[in-house]
Design a protein around this motif. Sequence first.
Motif, PDB file in Angstrom:
ATOM      1  N   UNK A   1      23.656  -7.361  69.238  1.00  0.00           N
ATOM      2  CA  UNK A   1      22.824  -6.680  70.304  1.00  0.00           C
ATOM      3  C   UNK A   1      23.688  -5.583  70.682  1.00  0.00           C
TER       4      UNK A   1
ATOM      5  N   UNK B   1      35.601  -6.166  72.785  1.00  0.00           N
ATOM      6  CA  UNK B   1      34.664  -7.540  73.353  1.00  0.00           C
ATOM      7  C   UNK B   1      34.189  -8.566  72.455  1.00  0.00           C
ATOM      8  N   UNK B   2      34.227  -7.928  71.085  1.00  0.00           N
ATOM      9  CA  UNK B   2      33.937  -8.897  70.162  1.00  0.00           C
ATOM     10  C   UNK B   2      35.017 -10.061  69.895  1.00  0.00           C
TER      11      UNK B   2
ATOM     12  N   UNK C   1      36.171  -4.104  76.841  1.00  0.00           N
ATOM     13  CA  UNK C   1      36.495  -5.570  76.575  1.00  0.00           C
ATOM     14  C   UNK C   1      35.335  -6.380  76.988  1.00  0.00           C
TER      15      UNK C   1
ATOM     16  N   UNK D   1      23.819  -1.982  73.215  1.00  0.00           N
ATOM     17  CA  UNK D   1      23.042  -1.489  74.368  1.00  0.00           C
ATOM     18  C   UNK D   1      23.698  -0.098  74.784  1.00  0.00           C
TER      19      UNK D   1
ATOM     20  N   UNK E   1      27.290   1.844  73.459  1.00  0.00           N
ATOM     21  CA  UNK E   1      28.512   1.725  74.035  1.00  0.00           C
ATOM     22  C   UNK E   1      28.785   0.354  74.155  1.00  0.00           C
ATOM     23  N   UNK E   2      27.926  -0.640  74.453  1.00  0.00           N
ATOM     24  CA  UNK E   2      28.104  -1.784  75.119  1.00  0.00           C
ATOM     25  C   UNK E   2      27.493  -3.051  73.783  1.00  0.00           C
ATOM     26  N   UNK E   3      28.546  -3.777  73.408  1.00  0.00           N
ATOM     27  CA  UNK E   3      28.072  -4.914  72.509  1.00  0.00           C
ATOM     28  C   UNK E   3      27.681  -6.029  73.391  1.00  0.00           C
ATOM     29  N   UNK E   4      26.621  -6.283  73.506  1.00  0.00           N
ATOM     30  CA  UNK E   4      25.958  -7.159  74.548  1.00  0.00           C
ATOM     31  C   UNK E   4      26.352  -8.797  73.808  1.00  0.00           C
ATOM     32  N   UNK E   5      26.024  -8.772  72.849  1.00  0.00           N
ATOM     33  CA  UNK E   5      26.077 -10.176  72.006  1.00  0.00           C
ATOM     34  C   UNK E   5      26.433 -10.130  70.538  1.00  0.00           C
ATOM     35  N   UNK E   6      26.925 -11.002  70.152  1.00  0.00           N
ATOM     36  CA  UNK E   6      27.199 -11.237  68.614  1.00  0.00           C
ATOM     37  C   UNK E   6      27.107 -12.537  68.347  1.00  0.00           C
ATOM     38  N   UNK E   7      26.340 -13.049  67.322  1.00  0.00           N
ATOM     39  CA  UNK E   7      26.085 -14.193  66.816  1.00  0.00           C
ATOM     40  C   UNK E   7      25.774 -14.136  65.410  1.00  0.00           C
TER      41      UNK E   7
ATOM     42  N   UNK F   1      24.745   2.302  77.823  1.00  0.00           N
ATOM     43  CA  UNK F   1      24.581   2.421  79.285  1.00  0.00           C
ATOM     44  C   UNK F   1      24.054   3.651  79.587  1.00  0.00           C
TER      45      UNK F   1
ATOM     46  N   UNK G   1      38.000 -12.444  78.408  1.00  0.00           N
ATOM     47  CA  UNK G   1      38.871 -11.640  77.456  1.00  0.00           C
ATOM     48  C   UNK G   1      39.891 -10.874  78.256  1.00  0.00           C
TER      49      UNK G   1
ATOM     50  N   UNK H   1      24.081 -11.228  63.747  1.00  0.00           N
ATOM     51  CA  UNK H   1      23.166 -10.435  64.664  1.00  0.00           C
ATOM     52  C   UNK H   1      24.191  -9.599  65.853  1.00  0.00           C
TER      53      UNK H   1
ATOM     54  N   UNK I   1      33.711 -13.315  70.813  1.00  0.00           N
ATOM     55  CA  UNK I   1      32.453 -13.771  70.280  1.00  0.00           C
ATOM     56  C   UNK I   1      32.566 -14.065  68.779  1.00  0.00           C
TER      57      UNK I   1
END
Lengths: 365, 350, 156
Positions: free
Chosen positions: C75, C107-108, A213, C77, C56-62, C79, A335, C73, C111
């Motif tokens: 990003x 998590x998106x 999340x 990562x 497994x980690x969506x750090x950033x979305x833009x 873990x 979130x 984009x 974002x």
Amino acid sequence: MPKTQTYTLNMGPQHPSTHGVLQVVMELDGERVVQAIPQMGYLHRGIEKLAESRTYAQFIPYTDRLDYVSSMGNNLGYCQTIEKLLELDIPERAEYLRVIMAELNRIASHLIFMSSVAIDLGATTGMMFGFRDRERILDLFDMACGARLTYSYIRIGGVREDVPPEFMAATRQFLADFPEMLAEYHELLTGNEILYHRLRGSGVISGPRALEIGLTGASLRASGVDYDIRKAEPYGIYDRFDFCVPLGQTGDNWDRYRVRMEEMKESAGIVTQALDALPDGPVMAKVPKVLKPPPGDVYHRIENPRGELGFYVVSDGSVKPYRLHVRRPSFINLQALNEICQGLLIADVVAVLATLDPLMGEVDC
Amino acid sequence: MGKPMQEVTGLFTIATVLRKLLNQYLPNPQWVDMVITLVNIGAIFTLISLSAVVLVYVERKVSAYMQMRVGPNRVGPWGTLQTVADMIKLMSKEDIMPDGADKWLWILAPVLLFIPAAAVYAIFPFDHQAIFADLNIGIFYFIAVSSQATLPFLMAGWASNSKYALVGGMRTVAQMLSYEIPLVFSILGVIMLTGSLRMSDIVAAQQQVWFVAVQPLAFVIFVIAATAESNRAPFDLVESESELVAGPFTEYSGMRWALFFLAEYANLFAASAIGVTLFLGGWQGPWLPGWLWFMLKTALMIFIFMWLRWTFPRPRVDQLMAFGWKVLLPLALVNVLITGIGMQTVKYFR
Amino acid sequence: MSKQRLKSELFQALQERYAPDLQLIGEDFQQAVLIEPGRLLEVLAYLKADAAYQLNHLSNLTAVDYKDYYEMVYHLYSLPLKQSLTVKLRCDASLAQVPSVTGLWPSADFQEREVYDLMGITFTGHPQLRRILLPDDFPDHPLRKSYEFNPVEEKG
């Protein structure tokens, strides 16, 4: 059979415990939360759009206003991003000063966290203790850069100026006093039975789910996921310091509280190490007056007190960024609020909000 | 040997002197009685309003010193007139009534809350024979009247047409009903020892030893339950600022809001006074006049309540209920049982 | 941070697996993979699950507005493997529509809503694509380069 129905309660944007102008639209069944949807944007200033009309250096003061209780971390994240794009080398002394400032700011920020947990659970005196001691850190920053909240101390290529001689002594004095302060908090808050029972076991989120999340920072580590960017992907000179990453087990409010309390101790350790190793020398690299990074894009992230703070900058070779995006930890951490809060009581929503520790300046950007 | 200083300055002596004085000027003894009664009522109301004004100031000072602050220090010497200034401010504030409020209930709630808070003062033994109405069911009267304070909270919560207020009002009812019971049972131990519900008898029974020494458990239960009864932190779930903004008071402003606070502080004084009467020997004490002892002991109790308030965080509503029913109530019952066994044992050996 | 990039053989493997819909762009810390919108979810699902990537980690979305196209984009990562990857995606400015990755990374959610709000890109398959920072009746998407600031006259 009596008929029951849920009702909607707007918590915020004007509410004593929403940490700024957050609005949480709660659907309640009696006192139980069916869902709690955060609504933000009340503090949206369009910082990303503003960045497109400012030069690279002019944007530093805007970063102060993102997560305004840990401005040093924001300065650091942004400046390192631009330095990466420019491929600048930073003087050693500046690197150490940056670490000192960032870690002191982490302590200050976690003190605010502790204070807000205390006040949200009704322990007003606990709050005052946190603010009293944060004041000492603010005094240190005041010595270094003349500002108490919006520092703009870390600049592209180094830091604004060297710290005055009395800064060292004052910082060492603070570090010497700090264990005593921590003991006091533990006595007043951590050891308190009511606080323990309020936090323990409520607001649980499992490690894998927390990661999915998008939780980062102390909130993620409280769920037992060992992910600290200072360790996983050391930026600056963080690989030179010896510190451990406190982890929680269950991911409840109590763990989120304990992890941050432990982190303060670790940060104090880092500051001590940095003070001991602080070399002499310049504090600013040779940076051209007009910064024109080469065209391209760069993403850089650091471990801020509230989680993973990332800056994505696209340069078109001019003096202004073509596009700048900030990955704000508070925003993405929020979130989790709805999911964590489902089935809890109203009072727990407040506790969860406090331990997730969002900061509206950063959420709304 | 003349009368000790204590008795000369006692309230009863003062009343006797006043009565003699009035007898000279008023033709009818009934008139004298009436004047004395009016003076009593006036004294009680002065006490209530004065204690609220003083207690607000004291609370702010105490909390300030606990939190390393200075507290009010601008208005008057050492800020003593701060509450007066606040009162003037509150009186000059606009009286806002929310849309869709139940008008009559809304207006009545703060007034009705104040009545039981003031009515319990009738049975406080301030000094030897200085009690407005020494009822033979004095403590029962206190319990009966003070539990009436529940209703106005619910009225305020319901009438405000606000969800925060409604949730707060519901919580009040749940909380006050739950804590009424351990409170009564903790008092029961004292009543068993004295064998009387009359306040003056209870005070007289403590001539040798205060009941706090005989009934320590009951005293602790009493303090906890009384904190919850008077809705003070850490049991201020009714107000619970960080969750419900201000609970039933959310929509009130100006003088109506101030009435709630007047009642809160009147309740605080009342709870402390009852605690003093039941457990700390009432007005009894050496050297000083009785009413001064009473006030000093009450001040001590009030300080304990303030100390609790400014130290502890607030429990959650379900924990509060669980604590009341699962911990306090059984403890109070055990206390009654132990008291009974103890009394029988003592009787057997005598 | 550049040392944390994906190893070059993993890049090569990716390219071979998904050619011609995936190409490598940029160098050094700017290295990224550019994917055709149609295969985005497939590639990302592979990157997330495959043992060699485990991103497994969506750090950033833009998103970035390049006037004639939008560039998304991501990003990512990992873990467990401590490696990162930048995934890019270009979508036509007239279309401004890309598939949502909320199914892969919850998590998106925020974002993507933020990108939708400020950049005006629609995400197909997003559970509740509403504005998140601006008011619901805001007329335009301010982060677009074509956005013109028209201050509304205050009434009164």
